[in-house]
Write a protein that holds these residues in place. Structure first.
Motif, PDB file in Angstrom:
ATOM      1  N   ARG A   1      12.599   0.622  10.433  1.00 32.62           N
ATOM      2  CA  ARG A   1      12.157   0.848   9.051  1.00 32.62           C
ATOM      3  C   ARG A   1      11.888   2.344   8.832  1.00 32.62           C
ATOM      4  O   ARG A   1      12.288   2.929   7.826  1.00 32.62           O
ATOM      5  CB  ARG A   1      10.900   0.014   8.778  1.00 32.62           C
ATOM      6  N   THR A   2      11.216   2.961   9.797  1.00 32.98           N
ATOM      7  CA  THR A   2      10.907   4.388   9.709  1.00 32.98           C
ATOM      8  C   THR A   2      12.193   5.207   9.668  1.00 32.98           C
ATOM      9  O   THR A   2      12.317   6.144   8.876  1.00 32.98           O
ATOM     10  CB  THR A   2      10.034   4.812  10.902  1.00 32.98           C
TER      11      THR A   2
ATOM     12  N   VAL B   1       4.121   0.732   8.281  1.00 30.53           N
ATOM     13  CA  VAL B   1       5.550   1.022   8.129  1.00 30.53           C
ATOM     14  C   VAL B   1       6.058   1.761   9.366  1.00 30.53           C
ATOM     15  O   VAL B   1       7.082   1.400   9.946  1.00 30.53           O
ATOM     16  CB  VAL B   1       5.800   1.871   6.857  1.00 30.53           C
TER      17      VAL B   1
ATOM     18  N   GLU C   1      10.344  -1.696   1.470  1.00 30.60           N
ATOM     19  CA  GLU C   1      10.041  -1.440   2.888  1.00 30.60           C
ATOM     20  C   GLU C   1       8.530  -1.529   3.126  1.00 30.60           C
ATOM     21  O   GLU C   1       8.077  -2.087   4.126  1.00 30.60           O
ATOM     22  CB  GLU C   1      10.559  -0.069   3.315  1.00 30.60           C
ATOM     23  N   PHE C   2       7.738  -0.991   2.203  1.00 29.46           N
ATOM     24  CA  PHE C   2       6.282  -1.062   2.339  1.00 29.46           C
ATOM     25  C   PHE C   2       5.795  -2.506   2.191  1.00 29.46           C
ATOM     26  O   PHE C   2       4.936  -2.956   2.955  1.00 29.46           O
ATOM     27  CB  PHE C   2       5.594  -0.140   1.326  1.00 29.46           C
ATOM     28  N   ARG C   3       6.357  -3.235   1.225  1.00 28.36           N
ATOM     29  CA  ARG C   3       5.941  -4.632   1.043  1.00 28.36           C
ATOM     30  C   ARG C   3       6.313  -5.477   2.262  1.00 28.36           C
ATOM     31  O   ARG C   3       5.525  -6.304   2.716  1.00 28.36           O
ATOM     32  CB  ARG C   3       6.588  -5.211  -0.218  1.00 28.36           C
TER      33      ARG C   3
ATOM     34  N   ALA D   1       2.276  -3.277   3.881  1.00 27.24           N
ATOM     35  CA  ALA D   1       1.630  -1.971   3.826  1.00 27.24           C
ATOM     36  C   ALA D   1       1.271  -1.530   2.409  1.00 27.24           C
ATOM     37  O   ALA D   1       0.780  -0.427   2.217  1.00 27.24           O
ATOM     38  CB  ALA D   1       2.547  -0.926   4.467  1.00 27.24           C
ATOM     39  N   LEU D   2       1.514  -2.371   1.427  1.00 25.44           N
ATOM     40  CA  LEU D   2       1.141  -2.076   0.042  1.00 25.44           C
ATOM     41  C   LEU D   2      -0.066  -2.967  -0.278  1.00 25.44           C
ATOM     42  O   LEU D   2       0.073  -4.146  -0.567  1.00 25.44           O
ATOM     43  CB  LEU D   2       2.311  -2.360  -0.903  1.00 25.44           C
TER      44      LEU D   2
ATOM     45  N   LEU E   1       9.722   0.863  -1.899  1.00 20.32           N
ATOM     46  CA  LEU E   1       8.571  -0.027  -2.034  1.00 20.32           C
ATOM     47  C   LEU E   1       8.804  -1.359  -1.317  1.00 20.32           C
ATOM     48  O   LEU E   1       7.862  -1.936  -0.768  1.00 20.32           O
ATOM     49  CB  LEU E   1       8.249  -0.255  -3.508  1.00 20.32           C
TER      50      LEU E   1
ATOM     51  N   LYS F   1       0.642   3.381   5.490  1.00 19.94           N
ATOM     52  CA  LYS F   1       1.935   3.814   6.015  1.00 19.94           C
ATOM     53  C   LYS F   1       2.105   3.582   7.505  1.00 19.94           C
ATOM     54  O   LYS F   1       3.210   3.449   7.993  1.00 19.94           O
ATOM     55  CB  LYS F   1       2.212   5.270   5.664  1.00 19.94           C
TER      56      LYS F   1
ATOM     57  N   ASP G   1       3.704  12.334   4.629  1.00 23.37           N
ATOM     58  CA  ASP G   1       3.925  10.907   4.437  1.00 23.37           C
ATOM     59  C   ASP G   1       3.740  10.522   2.965  1.00 23.37           C
ATOM     60  O   ASP G   1       4.673  10.143   2.287  1.00 23.37           O
ATOM     61  CB  ASP G   1       3.026  10.079   5.358  1.00 23.37           C
TER      62      ASP G   1
ATOM     63  N   LEU H   1      -1.610   2.593   0.378  1.00 22.01           N
ATOM     64  CA  LEU H   1      -0.356   2.499   1.120  1.00 22.01           C
ATOM     65  C   LEU H   1      -0.669   2.731   2.589  1.00 22.01           C
ATOM     66  O   LEU H   1      -0.905   3.863   2.996  1.00 22.01           O
ATOM     67  CB  LEU H   1       0.642   3.536   0.590  1.00 22.01           C
TER      68      LEU H   1
END
Length: 194
Positions: free
Chosen positions: A44-45, A38, A9-11, A15-16, A7, A35, A117, A33
């Motif tokens: 990050r991926t 991201v 990484e998404f923040r 992306a959240l 999470l 994605k 995903d 999300l």
């Protein structure tokens, strides 16, 4: 990688998202999300998909082929296959059904995992798995970065995820008052005009 690290990484990629979103399933949710924000970052991926590859190996052992649904599953499918040291292919919609195209094949005896995903209802995962089952490989199971059904979605095969979320999703005719008061946006790719 822990769920909190996933999470994060998404923040970090912004992306959240919070608001009122129409998901590709048609359900409405206060959380989306995004994605692709991201996946635009290769490092990050790579971190996320390396962790997914480790989870896949721990659950299913050796994998020969990753199959993903287009469009959203292509990048994580490819990057997870790279971490596993195997090939990656994807299915596309043709006449409304997922099919292998572009000369892609699933060889007899190949140990196959479907990589997605994000899983919400499991519909695209089930459709992708149905396409895989038309070929002679050995389907081991499925994997995703985030399972936003918190384990409730039936994808039709054992599912490995890096993070399980319990994010509410509602039919359009059963929205909570606070969500109905916010204009809805549809940020996903399903249903875009060609």
């Amino acid at each position: 990688m822990t769920e909190d690290e996933v999470l994060a990484e998404f923040r970090a990629a912004d992306a959240l998202l919070e608001g009122h979103f129409i998901l590709s399933s048609g359900l409405h949710s206060p959380v989306f999300l995004q994605k692709m924000l991201v996946f635009q970052d290769p490092q990050r991926t790579e971190r996320l998909c390396r962790a997914l590859a480790e989870a896949i190996t721990a659950r299913f052992g050796q994998v020969d082929l990753i199959v993903s649904p287009a469009v959203g599953g292509i990048i994580p499918g490819y990057e997870t296959a790279r971490a596993l040291g195997c090939r990656a292919v994807f299915v596309e919609r043709e006449d409304g059904e997922f099919r292998l195209r572009r000369g892609f094949e699933i060889p007899a005896g190949a140990r196959v995992v479907m990589v997605e995903d994000i899983v919400t209802t499991g519909l695209s995962s089930r459709e992708c798995l149905a396409a895989i089952r038309h070929h002679p490989g050995e389907l081991l199971g499925a994997a995703c970065i985030i399972d936003r059904s918190n384990g409730k979605a039936d994808v039709g095969a054992p599912l490995v995820s890096l993070c399980k979320l319990d994010v509410p999703a509602y039919p359009a005719d059963a929205l909570p008052t606070e969500l109905a008061a916010i204009p809805a946006t549809k940020p996903g790719s399903r249903g875009l005009k060609k």
